[in-house]
Scaffold this active site. Structure first.
Site, PDB file in Angstrom:
ATOM      1  N   HIS A  57     -12.107   5.026  -0.595  1.00 30.77           N
ATOM      2  CA  HIS A  57     -12.252   4.046   0.505  1.00 30.77           C
ATOM      3  C   HIS A  57     -13.072   2.820   0.062  1.00 30.77           C
ATOM      4  O   HIS A  57     -13.653   2.130   0.897  1.00 30.77           O
ATOM      5  CB  HIS A  57     -13.006   4.654   1.714  1.00 30.77           C
ATOM      6  CG  HIS A  57     -12.255   5.697   2.479  1.00 30.77           C
ATOM      7  ND1 HIS A  57     -12.898   6.755   3.081  1.00 30.77           N
ATOM      8  CD2 HIS A  57     -10.942   5.848   2.767  1.00 30.77           C
ATOM      9  CE1 HIS A  57     -12.016   7.523   3.715  1.00 30.77           C
ATOM     10  NE2 HIS A  57     -10.808   6.985   3.526  1.00 30.77           N
ATOM     11  N   GLU A 116      -8.420  -3.563   4.863  1.00 30.81           N
ATOM     12  CA  GLU A 116      -8.266  -3.395   3.414  1.00 30.81           C
ATOM     13  C   GLU A 116      -7.217  -4.363   2.858  1.00 30.81           C
ATOM     14  O   GLU A 116      -7.362  -4.871   1.746  1.00 30.81           O
ATOM     15  CB  GLU A 116      -7.887  -1.950   3.104  1.00 30.81           C
ATOM     16  CG  GLU A 116      -9.034  -1.001   3.403  1.00 30.81           C
ATOM     17  CD  GLU A 116      -8.610   0.449   3.499  1.00 30.81           C
ATOM     18  OE1 GLU A 116      -8.691   1.143   2.476  1.00 30.81           O
ATOM     19  OE2 GLU A 116      -8.212   0.893   4.584  1.00 30.81           O
ATOM     20  N   ARG A 171      -2.444  -1.690  -3.582  1.00 32.45           N
ATOM     21  CA  ARG A 171      -3.539  -0.736  -3.456  1.00 32.45           C
ATOM     22  C   ARG A 171      -3.243   0.443  -4.382  1.00 32.45           C
ATOM     23  O   ARG A 171      -2.178   1.047  -4.312  1.00 32.45           O
ATOM     24  CB  ARG A 171      -3.648  -0.234  -2.028  1.00 32.45           C
ATOM     25  CG  ARG A 171      -4.680   0.861  -1.905  1.00 32.45           C
ATOM     26  CD  ARG A 171      -4.469   1.667  -0.659  1.00 32.45           C
ATOM     27  NE  ARG A 171      -5.390   2.787  -0.646  1.00 32.45           N
ATOM     28  CZ  ARG A 171      -5.105   3.968  -0.120  1.00 32.45           C
ATOM     29  NH1 ARG A 171      -3.923   4.188   0.423  1.00 32.45           N
ATOM     30  NH2 ARG A 171      -5.986   4.926  -0.124  1.00 32.45           N
ATOM     31  N   ASN A 208       0.869  -1.180   0.000  1.00 31.40           N
ATOM     32  CA  ASN A 208       0.000   0.000   0.000  1.00 31.40           C
ATOM     33  C   ASN A 208       0.905   1.228   0.000  1.00 31.40           C
ATOM     34  O   ASN A 208       1.428   1.634   1.038  1.00 31.40           O
ATOM     35  CB  ASN A 208      -0.881  -0.054   1.258  1.00 31.40           C
ATOM     36  CG  ASN A 208      -1.788   1.154   1.374  1.00 31.40           C
ATOM     37  OD1 ASN A 208      -1.665   2.124   0.627  1.00 31.40           O
ATOM     38  ND2 ASN A 208      -2.706   1.089   2.332  1.00 31.40           N
ATOM     39  N   ARG A 247      -9.521  17.775   6.841  1.00 29.55           N
ATOM     40  CA  ARG A 247     -10.228  18.233   5.638  1.00 29.55           C
ATOM     41  C   ARG A 247     -11.594  18.810   6.007  1.00 29.55           C
ATOM     42  O   ARG A 247     -12.270  18.271   6.886  1.00 29.55           O
ATOM     43  CB  ARG A 247     -10.423  17.066   4.662  1.00 29.55           C
ATOM     44  CG  ARG A 247      -9.165  16.702   3.903  1.00 29.55           C
ATOM     45  CD  ARG A 247      -9.320  15.418   3.107  1.00 29.55           C
ATOM     46  NE  ARG A 247      -8.653  14.321   3.777  1.00 29.55           N
ATOM     47  CZ  ARG A 247      -8.680  13.061   3.357  1.00 29.55           C
ATOM     48  NH1 ARG A 247      -9.348  12.722   2.279  1.00 29.55           N
ATOM     49  NH2 ARG A 247      -8.034  12.117   4.018  1.00 29.55           N
TER      50      ARG A 247
END
Ligand code: AMP
Length: 396
Positions: free
Chosen positions: A179, A383, A90, A7, A240
């Site tokens: 996601h 994940e 990923r 990843n 964010r």
């Protein structure tokens, strides 16, 4: 069968070696600050973890370091690379080219390169990992799993913006969603947990970590998601802002004289929990500050919960009802306070938390009361395992 999952972030490389006969993690690690003089490499599981200080000037160097650590005579986990059967990467952005994971070919690499325009920090890092593995282990099957792929099932009414068509057709401006691997994983696990077929379930999955997104899932397919053209849209996050009136951006330019770099930094790095609380992007710190009487921190928690509620309500209607709401990622899995804040007062809609279950810790679990019409679950995300499962399935 052992699968190596890589990843690659903009300046990091996380990895796991997974035994896919048992789905057990054999070892894992993380290279951080890749490309800087402060780079380091953590390798190993729990008490066996060791930190290797060495220069990692590029993602290529980081992949080399990972393979060396995996086969190291002292702290390695395998004797040599022949014990790795497949590799999963990923990849953040697959544009609208990929609706599922794929075996990497030259054509796939070209598409990932093309999508680098949409994810300039992340896709090139993933490509560097793919290229390095191809050079170092040319005989291995490599698979790409995209954050955007799961959301390719959204209908146009969810993925198009109300802009003239040329912005979509020529400039590819649409909702992509992110996601996706996490939402897909927790949806599949939720169906197993509830012992019901996924294709009969209406789910809302809430990935609340440093980045946050909600997804409406109907019969196993994403039908709407809160992140959009970029991972900035939607919920308030660690740093964010999430969605704001787009005219605020024009105002910042025209009235405050800010340029795009300044506005990008404001919305991506200086807003969210950090910006509103004026203290931290970490939910635990913000909660502690609010409990100590800090009004900015208390407001940050209110805004955060309100944004989740806004999308939850919208998705209940978009789905025409919901069987289960699933919480995952750092905040979703661990913050009983935030889960309670979000779901308090929804009893009239058949959503009833059980205070004791909500406060308990553990793995996959129900936190709604027995008489709650809508089940509320906590499902820890994974994940890497989802990627490793895709590698195994594609290798078959
Ligand atoms: P992630 O991006 O999934 O690693 O999630 C990171 C976020 O999870 C940070 O905001 C952390 O504050 C939050 N988090 C992790 N553990 C806890 C906890 N025990 N209670 C509240 N928030 C937590």
């Amino acid at each position: 069968m052992n699968v190596l999952v890589l990843n690659a972030g903009s300046s990091s490389l996380k990895y796991q070696l997974v035994d896919m006969d048992t789905e057990e993690v054999i070892t894992r690690g993380l290279c951080e600050r890749v490309g800087t003089p402060l780079s380091f490499h953590k390798h190993g599981v729990d008490s066996d973890e060791c930190v290797i200080h060495r220069p990692l000037p590029s993602h290529h160097a980081a992949v080399l370091a990972v393979l060396e650590a995996l086969t190291h005579p002292e702290y390695g986990a395998i004797a040599d690379l022949s014990e790795i059967q497949g590799i999963g990467h990923r990849v953040v952005h697959g544009g609208d080219y990929f609706a599922e994971s794929v075996i990497i070919t030259d054509e796939v690499i070209a598409r990932i390169e093309e999508c680098s325009q949409l994810a300039p920090l992340h896709n090139p890092a993933a490509l560097a990992g793919i290229q390095s593995c191809g050079e170092l282990m040319p005989d291995k099957v490599q698979v790409a799993t995209f954050d955007t792929a799961f959301h390719q099932s959204m209908p146009p009414r969810a993925y198009r913006y109300a802009l003239p068509p040329e912005y979509y057709e020529q400039h590819r401006i649409r909702r992509y969603g992110f996601h996706g691997t996490s939402h897909r994983y927790v949806a599949e696990q939720a169906a197993l947990f509830l012992q019901r077929p996924l294709d009969e379930l209406k789910l809302i999955t809430c990935h609340l970590g440093n980045g946050c997104s909600l997804t409406a899932i109907d019969g196993g397919r994403s039908v709407d998601t809160s992140m959009g053209f970029t991972p900035l849209e939607g919920l308030m996050m660690g740093t964010r802002s999430g969605s704001i009136d787009p005219a605020i951006v024009l105002y910042l330019i025209d009235e405050l004289g800010m340029d795009t770099a300044e506005i990008g930094a404001l919305l991506n790095r200086l807003s969210g929990l950090l910006g509103v609380s004026q203290s931290s992007n970490d939910m635990r710190d913000v909660r502690d500050a609010a409990e100590a009487g800090n009004a900015d921190a208390a407001l940050a928690l209110e805004l955060y919960a309100h944004a989740v509620l806004h999308y939850l309500g919208s998705y209940v209607f978009a789905l025409g009802g919901v069987d289960a709401i699933v919480f995952t990622a750092g905040v979703g899995e661990n913050s009983a306070d935030m889960r309670q804040k979000i779901l308090t007062g929804l009893e009239g809609l058949g959503i009833c938390l059980d205070a004791e279950r909500n406060a308990a810790r553990g793995g996959e679990r129900t936190i709604s009361s027995d008489d709650s019409q809508v089940k509320v679950l906590v499902i820890p995300t994974n994940e890497e395992l989802m990627i490793a499962r895709d590698v195994k399935a594609l290798m078959r």
